[in-house]
Each structure stands twice: as structure tokens, then as C-alpha cells.
Motif scaffolding. Sequence first.
Motif, PDB file in Angstrom:
ATOM      1  N   HIS A 270      39.932  75.742 -45.867  1.00 27.17           N
ATOM      2  CA  HIS A 270      39.797  76.606 -47.039  1.00 27.17           C
ATOM      3  C   HIS A 270      39.310  75.734 -48.197  1.00 27.17           C
ATOM      4  CE1 HIS A 270      41.805  79.819 -44.859  1.00 27.17           C
ATOM      5  NE2 HIS A 270      42.715  78.932 -44.493  1.00 27.17           N
ATOM      6  N   LEU A 271      38.002  75.731 -48.416  1.00 31.83           N
ATOM      7  CA  LEU A 271      37.400  74.785 -49.340  1.00 31.83           C
ATOM      8  C   LEU A 271      37.601  75.196 -50.791  1.00 31.83           C
ATOM      9  CD1 LEU A 271      34.009  74.032 -47.529  1.00 31.83           C
ATOM     10  CD2 LEU A 271      36.207  72.858 -47.304  1.00 31.83           C
ATOM     11  N   GLU A 272      37.852  74.196 -51.613  1.00 28.88           N
ATOM     12  CA  GLU A 272      37.914  74.344 -53.058  1.00 28.88           C
ATOM     13  C   GLU A 272      37.594  72.987 -53.665  1.00 28.88           C
ATOM     14  OE1 GLU A 272      41.911  74.770 -54.730  1.00 28.88           O
ATOM     15  OE2 GLU A 272      42.703  74.524 -52.689  1.00 28.88           O
ATOM     16  N   THR A 273      37.320  72.953 -54.944  1.00 26.18           N
ATOM     17  CA  THR A 273      37.051  71.680 -55.605  1.00 26.18           C
ATOM     18  C   THR A 273      38.375  70.965 -55.834  1.00 26.18           C
ATOM     19  OG1 THR A 273      35.086  72.583 -56.686  1.00 26.18           O
ATOM     20  CG2 THR A 273      36.016  70.557 -57.597  1.00 26.18           C
ATOM     21  N   VAL A 274      38.499  69.776 -55.237  1.00 27.64           N
ATOM     22  CA  VAL A 274      39.765  69.036 -55.263  1.00 27.64           C
ATOM     23  C   VAL A 274      39.554  67.699 -55.956  1.00 27.64           C
ATOM     24  CG1 VAL A 274      41.619  68.052 -53.868  1.00 27.64           C
ATOM     25  CG2 VAL A 274      40.444  70.120 -53.097  1.00 27.64           C
ATOM     26  N   SER A 275      40.506  67.335 -56.817  1.00 29.93           N
ATOM     27  CA  SER A 275      40.504  66.016 -57.453  1.00 29.93           C
ATOM     28  C   SER A 275      41.011  64.988 -56.449  1.00 29.93           C
ATOM     29  CB  SER A 275      41.397  66.018 -58.693  1.00 29.93           C
ATOM     30  OG  SER A 275      41.690  64.692 -59.102  1.00 29.93           O
ATOM     31  N   LEU A 276      40.201  63.963 -56.187  1.00 33.65           N
ATOM     32  CA  LEU A 276      40.617  62.923 -55.250  1.00 33.65           C
ATOM     33  C   LEU A 276      41.858  62.194 -55.764  1.00 33.65           C
ATOM     34  CD1 LEU A 276      40.071  61.361 -52.651  1.00 33.65           C
ATOM     35  CD2 LEU A 276      38.487  59.897 -53.939  1.00 33.65           C
ATOM     36  N   ALA A 277      41.918  61.945 -57.067  1.00 41.66           N
ATOM     37  CA  ALA A 277      43.074  61.249 -57.639  1.00 41.66           C
ATOM     38  C   ALA A 277      44.352  62.053 -57.430  1.00 41.66           C
ATOM     39  CB  ALA A 277      42.844  60.993 -59.127  1.00 41.66           C
ATOM     40  N   GLU A 278      44.257  63.382 -57.597  1.00 44.79           N
ATOM     41  CA  GLU A 278      45.448  64.216 -57.403  1.00 44.79           C
ATOM     42  C   GLU A 278      45.863  64.247 -55.937  1.00 44.79           C
ATOM     43  OE1 GLU A 278      44.671  68.054 -58.999  1.00 44.79           O
ATOM     44  OE2 GLU A 278      44.516  67.369 -61.088  1.00 44.79           O
ATOM     45  N   ALA A 279      44.878  64.292 -55.026  1.00 46.76           N
ATOM     46  CA  ALA A 279      45.202  64.295 -53.601  1.00 46.76           C
ATOM     47  C   ALA A 279      45.874  62.989 -53.201  1.00 46.76           C
ATOM     48  CB  ALA A 279      43.940  64.509 -52.784  1.00 46.76           C
ATOM     49  N   VAL A 280      45.394  61.865 -53.734  1.00 45.79           N
ATOM     50  CA  VAL A 280      46.003  60.563 -53.424  1.00 45.79           C
ATOM     51  C   VAL A 280      47.418  60.500 -53.993  1.00 45.79           C
ATOM     52  CG1 VAL A 280      45.864  58.082 -53.882  1.00 45.79           C
ATOM     53  CG2 VAL A 280      43.805  59.356 -53.259  1.00 45.79           C
ATOM     54  N   ALA A 281      47.600  61.000 -55.220  1.00 48.24           N
ATOM     55  CA  ALA A 281      48.933  60.978 -55.832  1.00 48.24           C
ATOM     56  C   ALA A 281      49.929  61.778 -54.996  1.00 48.24           C
ATOM     57  CB  ALA A 281      48.863  61.536 -57.250  1.00 48.24           C
ATOM     58  N   ALA A 282      49.499  62.942 -54.473  1.00 44.62           N
ATOM     59  CA  ALA A 282      50.383  63.762 -53.645  1.00 44.62           C
ATOM     60  C   ALA A 282      50.719  63.045 -52.338  1.00 44.62           C
ATOM     61  CB  ALA A 282      49.724  65.108 -53.355  1.00 44.62           C
ATOM     62  N   ALA A 283      49.729  62.377 -51.726  1.00 42.21           N
ATOM     63  CA  ALA A 283      49.969  61.659 -50.469  1.00 42.21           C
ATOM     64  C   ALA A 283      50.915  60.481 -50.692  1.00 42.21           C
ATOM     65  CB  ALA A 283      48.639  61.164 -49.898  1.00 42.21           C
TER      66      ALA A 283
END
Length: 418
Positions: A270-283
Motif C-alpha cells: 500500500h504505497l504512500e510517501t514515507v519519510s525515511l528518517a521516520e521509518a528508521v526511527a520507528a525501526a
Amino acid sequence: MTDQASGRRTARGSEHTDLLSQYGLGMALGEASPVGSMPRPAAPANAPAALQNLVALAVQLCNARYGAINVITEDEFHQIAAKGLEPLMCAREDSLCGQVFKYGHTVVVADCTEDPRFRSNPFVDGRFGAVRFYATTPLLTQDGVPLGTLCIFDEKPGNLTDQQAAGLETLAAQVVDVLDLQLRTRQLDATVSELQRSNELLGEFAGRISHDLRGPLTNVVGLAELAEDEPALQEGPAGTYFKRIGASALRMSSMVENLLGYSRVGGTAHLETVSLAEAVAAAVDDLGHHVDGVEITVGDFHGHADREQLRVLIQNLVANAVAYARPGVPSEVHITGTGIAEFWRLDVADNGKGIPPEEYDRVLEPLVRLGREGDPSGTGIGLATCVRIAQAHGGRLGFDQTPGGGLTVRVWFGSSPA
């Protein structure tokens, strides 16, 4: 007609009906018009636009006024595309093509009023029309089964050169190619739908199994820990046994969790525009104390991705980078994104042990581990999960060596590498 002959005709009709349905031409299978009744507008065929273009080309090639692509059944004549007239349908016996369909080859008639096969036809004698010049060629499948015809006609006499007749046959073959493509597309859509359903059932099954396994494993781990706390069980072989039982149960519990994660990812993204920094912070937040003391840097980038799957991907890659650190070397992980939002590449570079290039393909397979001395225990599921996530995004996963030592994992998102 004998009962046996009637049975053969019914069987042939049934097979032809099934074939037309497979090609998406089932609209021609309605109640047939009575012989001699006026033609009526054809039912919508939802035919590809390419068929209309081929009819127009046939008319132009043969210097005719009208043209049509027709589906012919045991009883019915149905135009699915036409040039110069609105598509119509009528009884097969009333149509010109219905009379010569059985021939299985191209038929050219310079003047239908002078041909005994057609002079009394309602499309010739004025009841439905006044056709004079007429040419038709069958639409044959690869197995030689006729689906219908491609025909051209005019209200004045005419003829075809050998070159025009050959061109008409070539166009008929192109019509069949378009119908074949439509058939393959329908079959592919059905296969994809069945695979999606199968994957959903597999995911549900994996979830139930993992739930059923985690309960007993949790009990085993808990009982082993309680046993280790009993002073009377600390000495002798029993203490060692309980520690081994607890460790084995923990490893199995981890494998169940990893297998469940592997079964759940890699489906529809389910594609959307994602912030890489936010994805890394969540991981990193999910990894918790496992990344304490690790230097993790991330570049500012926004790309199209499934937010949850991207988090799982980064979590697995960062966990691997930390787990396979070089002894005595503080772990560093640098994460960057390059390209444009629709087609981009994620790079996760570490300074750890790396992977020998000759092992790049093998380690991407599920349950495969290198088994090197000093490597931590694991399930061999993490990288395989990352591959499935990349594939779900229309991309791929590959490796490179980090300058100065270590491994760089590159993941492409989108059908064109960034």
C-alpha cells in the motif's frame, strides 16, 4: 437427423460455446433471433479498441465501404466491431458469413446478386440490405478452430487483388492475436486472484499455527526459568538440562515469530510517501536495547513505499548489521535514499563482517546461514523477508561491499532501478 448425429452436433456446439466464453465472447450466446426476423443492435461486446482499428484498416485496404468482425455460433451471427455501420446481430442463417463459415477459407464475391449462394439472402435482396461486393476470411485459433470472421462489403460490385486478399487474411490473424492476448490476460487475472486468495489463507494458517505454538513454548520457557531459580535444581546435571531446555525454547519461539513475519510480508504494498528518517526511527525504537551504543545515521529522503513493510525491512537490515559486527569495532550503520519518490534506492551500509561475494545469492534463500565462527545464532529468515518486501514494491535487493570493510545492502523500490 439421427439421434447419434444430433448428439455430435450438440457436443460440437457445446465445445464452441465454451471456447467463445473463454475468449470473453460469451455475449454472443444469448437467445438466437428467429430466421427472417429483422437484425437488432448487437449486445455490447467490450471488445478491445485494437479490433475496431483492424476493421478500419481492412476497409481501407480493400476499398470497401463497410467492415465487421463477427462471432458466429450454431444459431447466431454477432458483430463485435464494425466500420461504416452500427454492430448488429441476427440469425446465423440470415447472415452472409453464416453461409460460408463452414468453408474455413477466404471467400470473395464480386457481385452477390449474381451468386446463387447469396442472391436470395435478405442482406442482398433488399429485405435487410443491398450488398453487392463481399469478402470474408475466418478467424482461426492456433488449433484451427474458427471463432468467427473478418468481412468487408459494399453496395456496389467490386473485387480484391491477390495482395488485398492476403492482406485481409493477415489482418484476420491479427484479430485472433488480439483475442488471444485478451484470453491470456483473463487467465492471468484469474491466476493472480487465486494466488492472492491462497496467500491470504496461508497467512491466516500461519497466524493460527504460530499462536498455537507460542502458548506451549511460553510455558516451557517459564517453567525452565522457575526451575533455574530453585536452589535444589542448581547443582548437578538437572540445572544444565533446564538451561538448555529454556534456551532451545527461546530459539524456537524466535523462529516461530520470524516465520510468521515472513509469511505476512511481501503481499500487496500500500504505497504512500514515507519519510525515511521516520521509518528508521520507528525501526530503531522497535529494536530497543539491541542497538544501544550503535551509531546510526540517516539521510533526509521521502519515497513511495508501504510504511509498515519499509519499517520491517529497515529493522531486519539494522538488526543484521549489529548482529554481525566485527569484534572490537564499534558498530556504525549509515542509511540513505537516492532517486525520485516513484523509483528510488535504499542503501544500508555497515562496517561489520560483511558477506563473501560468492555467498550473495545463497544467503537470500530462507533458512540459510553462513555458520561462520563467532556468528550469532539466528533463523536465516531476515534477509529472505527483505527480498519479499522488495519484490512486493516491484524492486529487488542486492549487495555491495562497504568501502573500508562491511556490507552495503541496496534495495530498489519501483520497476525501474533508481
